[in-house]
Design a protein around this motif. Structure first.
Motif, PDB file in Angstrom:
ATOM      1  N   SER A 199       0.837  -1.197   0.000  1.00  0.00           N
ATOM      2  CA  SER A 199       0.000   0.000   0.000  1.00  0.00           C
ATOM      3  C   SER A 199       0.875   1.252   0.000  1.00  0.00           C
ATOM      4  N   ALA A 200       2.090   1.119   0.542  1.00  0.00           N
ATOM      5  CA  ALA A 200       2.954   2.297   0.640  1.00  0.00           C
ATOM      6  C   ALA A 200       3.347   2.848  -0.724  1.00  0.00           C
TER       7      ALA A 200
ATOM      8  N   PRO B 203     -10.694   3.265   3.865  1.00  0.00           N
ATOM      9  CA  PRO B 203      -9.446   3.666   3.222  1.00  0.00           C
ATOM     10  C   PRO B 203      -9.226   2.944   1.887  1.00  0.00           C
ATOM     11  N   GLU B 204      -9.667   1.691   1.800  1.00  0.00           N
ATOM     12  CA  GLU B 204      -9.509   0.958   0.535  1.00  0.00           C
ATOM     13  C   GLU B 204     -10.218   1.687  -0.599  1.00  0.00           C
ATOM     14  N   ASP B 205     -11.390   2.237  -0.275  1.00  0.00           N
ATOM     15  CA  ASP B 205     -12.143   2.943  -1.319  1.00  0.00           C
ATOM     16  C   ASP B 205     -11.390   4.183  -1.780  1.00  0.00           C
ATOM     17  N   TYR B 206     -10.688   4.792  -0.845  1.00  0.00           N
ATOM     18  CA  TYR B 206      -9.886   5.967  -1.226  1.00  0.00           C
ATOM     19  C   TYR B 206      -8.887   5.557  -2.310  1.00  0.00           C
ATOM     20  N   VAL B 207      -8.235   4.434  -2.088  1.00  0.00           N
ATOM     21  CA  VAL B 207      -7.233   3.969  -3.052  1.00  0.00           C
ATOM     22  C   VAL B 207      -7.887   3.675  -4.403  1.00  0.00           C
ATOM     23  N   HIS B 208      -9.060   3.064  -4.361  1.00  0.00           N
ATOM     24  CA  HIS B 208      -9.749   2.781  -5.622  1.00  0.00           C
ATOM     25  C   HIS B 208     -10.212   4.065  -6.309  1.00  0.00           C
ATOM     26  N   ARG B 209     -10.692   5.002  -5.506  1.00  0.00           N
ATOM     27  CA  ARG B 209     -11.148   6.262  -6.100  1.00  0.00           C
ATOM     28  C   ARG B 209     -10.017   6.977  -6.822  1.00  0.00           C
ATOM     29  N   ILE B 210      -8.899   7.159  -6.117  1.00  0.00           N
ATOM     30  CA  ILE B 210      -7.845   7.958  -6.750  1.00  0.00           C
ATOM     31  C   ILE B 210      -7.258   7.198  -7.938  1.00  0.00           C
ATOM     32  N   GLY B 211      -7.441   5.889  -7.937  1.00  0.00           N
ATOM     33  CA  GLY B 211      -6.972   5.085  -9.073  1.00  0.00           C
ATOM     34  C   GLY B 211      -7.773   5.296 -10.355  1.00  0.00           C
ATOM     35  N   ARG B 212      -8.850   6.102 -10.283  1.00  0.00           N
ATOM     36  CA  ARG B 212      -9.578   6.439 -11.518  1.00  0.00           C
ATOM     37  C   ARG B 212      -8.762   7.413 -12.361  1.00  0.00           C
TER      38      ARG B 212
ATOM     39  N   LYS C 211      -6.360  10.703   8.592  1.00  0.00           N
ATOM     40  CA  LYS C 211      -5.286   9.962   9.274  1.00  0.00           C
ATOM     41  C   LYS C 211      -5.406   8.464   8.972  1.00  0.00           C
ATOM     42  N   ARG C 212      -6.621   7.958   8.977  1.00  0.00           N
ATOM     43  CA  ARG C 212      -6.811   6.532   8.685  1.00  0.00           C
ATOM     44  C   ARG C 212      -6.358   6.190   7.290  1.00  0.00           C
ATOM     45  N   ILE C 213      -6.708   7.071   6.346  1.00  0.00           N
ATOM     46  CA  ILE C 213      -6.283   6.838   4.966  1.00  0.00           C
ATOM     47  C   ILE C 213      -4.759   6.863   4.899  1.00  0.00           C
ATOM     48  N   GLU C 214      -4.170   7.806   5.615  1.00  0.00           N
ATOM     49  CA  GLU C 214      -2.709   7.909   5.608  1.00  0.00           C
ATOM     50  C   GLU C 214      -2.076   6.656   6.200  1.00  0.00           C
ATOM     51  N   ARG C 215      -2.687   6.136   7.255  1.00  0.00           N
ATOM     52  CA  ARG C 215      -2.151   4.901   7.852  1.00  0.00           C
ATOM     53  C   ARG C 215      -2.240   3.753   6.860  1.00  0.00           C
ATOM     54  N   PHE C 216      -3.361   3.695   6.174  1.00  0.00           N
ATOM     55  CA  PHE C 216      -3.585   2.597   5.231  1.00  0.00           C
ATOM     56  C   PHE C 216      -2.623   2.676   4.043  1.00  0.00           C
ATOM     57  N   THR C 217      -2.458   3.885   3.508  1.00  0.00           N
ATOM     58  CA  THR C 217      -1.595   4.020   2.319  1.00  0.00           C
ATOM     59  C   THR C 217      -0.136   4.236   2.708  1.00  0.00           C
TER      60      THR C 217
ATOM     61  N   GLY D 158     -19.006 -11.535  13.560  1.00  0.00           N
ATOM     62  CA  GLY D 158     -17.904 -11.783  14.480  1.00  0.00           C
ATOM     63  C   GLY D 158     -17.048 -10.545  14.721  1.00  0.00           C
ATOM     64  N   ALA D 159     -17.230  -9.913  15.834  1.00  0.00           N
ATOM     65  CA  ALA D 159     -16.491  -8.682  16.080  1.00  0.00           C
ATOM     66  C   ALA D 159     -15.013  -8.976  16.188  1.00  0.00           C
ATOM     67  N   GLY D 160     -14.239  -8.289  15.405  1.00  0.00           N
ATOM     68  CA  GLY D 160     -12.793  -8.410  15.513  1.00  0.00           C
ATOM     69  C   GLY D 160     -12.229  -9.647  14.840  1.00  0.00           C
ATOM     70  N   GLY D 161     -13.002 -10.702  14.697  1.00  0.00           N
ATOM     71  CA  GLY D 161     -12.440 -11.940  14.174  1.00  0.00           C
ATOM     72  C   GLY D 161     -12.337 -11.941  12.670  1.00  0.00           C
ATOM     73  N   GLY D 162     -13.392 -11.495  12.003  1.00  0.00           N
ATOM     74  CA  GLY D 162     -13.445 -11.580  10.551  1.00  0.00           C
ATOM     75  C   GLY D 162     -12.805 -10.384   9.887  1.00  0.00           C
ATOM     76  N   TYR D 163     -12.923 -10.387   8.600  1.00  0.00           N
ATOM     77  CA  TYR D 163     -12.321  -9.356   7.784  1.00  0.00           C
ATOM     78  C   TYR D 163     -12.860  -7.976   8.159  1.00  0.00           C
ATOM     79  N   ARG D 164     -14.190  -7.896   8.262  1.00  0.00           N
ATOM     80  CA  ARG D 164     -14.773  -6.587   8.525  1.00  0.00           C
ATOM     81  C   ARG D 164     -14.371  -6.056   9.890  1.00  0.00           C
ATOM     82  N   GLY D 165     -14.199  -7.009  10.811  1.00  0.00           N
ATOM     83  CA  GLY D 165     -13.833  -6.580  12.150  1.00  0.00           C
ATOM     84  C   GLY D 165     -12.475  -5.902  12.192  1.00  0.00           C
ATOM     85  N   ASN D 166     -11.649  -6.170  11.202  1.00  0.00           N
ATOM     86  CA  ASN D 166     -10.325  -5.582  11.193  1.00  0.00           C
ATOM     87  C   ASN D 166     -10.304  -4.243  10.491  1.00  0.00           C
ATOM     88  N   ARG D 167     -11.430  -3.852   9.967  1.00  0.00           N
ATOM     89  CA  ARG D 167     -11.393  -2.668   9.136  1.00  0.00           C
ATOM     90  C   ARG D 167     -11.731  -1.426   9.924  1.00  0.00           C
TER      91      ARG D 167
END
Ligand code: ADP
Ligand code: MG
Length: 470
Positions: free
Chosen positions: A235-236, A349-358, A381-387, A448-457
């Motif tokens: 992502s960096a 934040p993932e959507d940010y990356v997809h958006r700017i990729g247009r 800040k979250r977007i910055e952490r992600f990218t 599942g809080a925290g366990g699944g994919y969404r929980g990490n987002r």
């Protein structure tokens, strides 16, 4: 490395030359040889890096190299006739595709189909068909009756056809999941599993995703065999050709004035303005039209015909400013898009990356500008952490925010000093609505809080609460 040295079929090499591709992109360099050798793939690589060809060229290579099959090119009706001639009982023949590409959205499916037609233009008799929600049923039946080798589909509509016996996956050789993370986000996980359960275990599986962590990773492991992992850009290092910046705004009217000003930048060829809601997309497109911009809205409430017309107007240059929601703009590939504006920040934040990729497509440079309320600093800040990139804050003379960016550092429970509640502004979409259901909230795996994919987002729901992450 060249396409020739990879050993692609001459028909494909010819199509690539005609498409003006001189050499493989990094993801293609890694994916093509492995995929041609028949390996399963798990690939994450930035938008615009050429993933479509990374899966479609090997798939077409397989079709082009296959020994001629007696039933090849025959429609189900011709096959039925042949069966009748042999004295078999005549019966309805379902389509038996060899290659299936699943995509999250109609736009992406159409784009993949168009690319497939381009890459396969020199291979005789290979048909690619898109099966999408929103397309009239009779039209889809007619397309399926041609027994296409390649199906590109969104999961929901495909299941409708499978359940009515129109498609049989017993001959499937290659399964591709494009933008798998997004399909799971959209709640397609059960549909995908059901579709996969109807395909032969011997198939080759290629999965493409922005991330291979969490739920996508779990699914990827279940559905692939000894996959080769390809992770091209962390992502960096994403989008180094896209210049990003943030403008802080005091309120909605400040935001609108600044957007109008920024859109008058003469270096803009075409631009996409992202909004959080369909309604805002319509409202802002109307407003921009009145202000003299050739603008159009694109969102999921529009009929497929209207969406296609808008996209065609964008491609032809008649529309200069597209005002779109995330899902609708997914996969838009128009090289003349020089600028992306985030009128609202994306939820993830993932959507940010997809958006700017247009923007910054096909090796060009792009500019991505986010218009941010002071209270939304935390989401930047979250977007910055992600990218793993800091997005510089910029100020336009005459449009300076009254508050400074540093004064707007959000704290739990923080409210703008003037007592204005951002959420109460008519027409304004604040970043998070605590407690608002996610579109995919009904998906069983969301629990599942925290366990699944969404929980990490960072799903924005924690905004304003002290814990930050779920
Ligand atoms: P992704 O799926 O990774 O976002 P796409 O497959 O949509 O990327 O490709 C992005 C753009 O790059 C498209 O316009 C495509 O035609 C172009 N492209 C892909 N591969 C090559 C290549 N090898 N040479 C030149 N252009 C390419
Ligand atoms: Mg793609």
């Amino acid at each position: 490395m060249t396409f020739e040295s990879i050993g692609l079929h001459p028909f494909i090499l010819k199509a690539l030359t005609e498409a003006g591709y001189t050499q493989p992109t990094p993801v293609q360099e890694q994916a093509l040889p492995a995929a041609i050798a028949g390996r399963d793939l798990l690939v994450s690589s930035q938008t615009g890096s050429g993933k479509t060809a990374a899966f479609m060229l090997p798939a077409l290579h397989k079709l082009a190299s296959a020994p001629a099959d007696a039933s090849a090119g025959k429609t189900p009706n011709q096959q039925a006739q042949a069966a009748r001639a042999k004295g078999d009982r005549p019966r309805f023949q379902p389509a038996q595709p060899k290659i299936l590409v699943l995509t999250p959205t109609r736009e992406l499916a159409l784009q993949v189909t168009t690319a497939t037609e381009k890459y396969g233009s020199q291979i005789r008799g290979v048909k690619a068909v898109s099966i999408l929600g929103g397309m009239p049923y009779p039209k889809q039946m007619q397309l399926l009756s041609r027994n296409p080798e390649i199906l590109v589909a969104t999961p929901g509509r495909l299941i409708d056809h499978m359940e009515s016996g129109k498609i049989d996956f017993s001959k499937l050789e290659v399964l591709v999941l494009d933008e798998a993370d997004r399909m799971l986000d959209m709640g397609f996980v059960d549909d995908i599993e059901l579709i996969i359960s109807k395909t032969p275990a011997s198939r080759q599986t290629m999965l493409f995703s922005a991330t291979l962590d969490g739920m996508v990773g779990n699914m990827a492991r279940r559905i692939t065999k000894d996959p080769m992992m390809i992770q091209i850009a962390s992502s960096a290092s994403r989008h180094e050709n896209i210049q990003q910046r943030v403008h802080f705004v005091d309120d909605l009217s400040h935001k609108n004035r600044l957007l109008d000003h920024l859109l008058r930048d003469v270096t803009i060829d075409q631009a996409v303005v992202f909004t959080a809601t369909k309604r805002d997309a319509d409202t802002i497109a109307d407003r921009l039209n009145i202000a003299g911009f050739a603008a159009a809205a694109l969102h999921g409430d529009m009929h497929q015909g209207a969406r296609n017309r808008t996209l065609n107007s964008l491609r032809s240059g008649h529309v200069r400013v597209l005002v779109a929601t995330d899902v609708a703009a997914r996969g838009i590939d128009v090289p003349a898009i020089t600028h992306v504006f985030n009128y609202d920040l994306p939820k993830f934040p993932e959507d940010y990356v997809h958006r700017i990729g247009r923007t910054g497509r096909a090796g060009r440079n792009g500019i991505a500008v986010s218009l941010v309320n002071h209270a939304e600093g935390v989401h930047v800040k979250r977007i910055e952490r992600f990218t793993k990139q800091v997005i510089p804050v910029d100020v336009v003379e005459g449009y300076e925010p009254k508050k400074t960016a540093s004064a707007s550092r959000p704290r739990p429970g923080w409210r703008p000093g003037d007592g204005r509640k951002p959420a109460a502004k008519p027409g304004q979409r604040t970043f998070s609505k605590p407690g608002a259901p996610r579109k995919d909230g009904a998906a069983p795996s969301a629990g599942g809080a925290g366990g699944g994919y969404r929980g990490n987002r960072d799903d924005g729901r924690s905004a304003g609460r002290s814990s930050g992450r779920g």
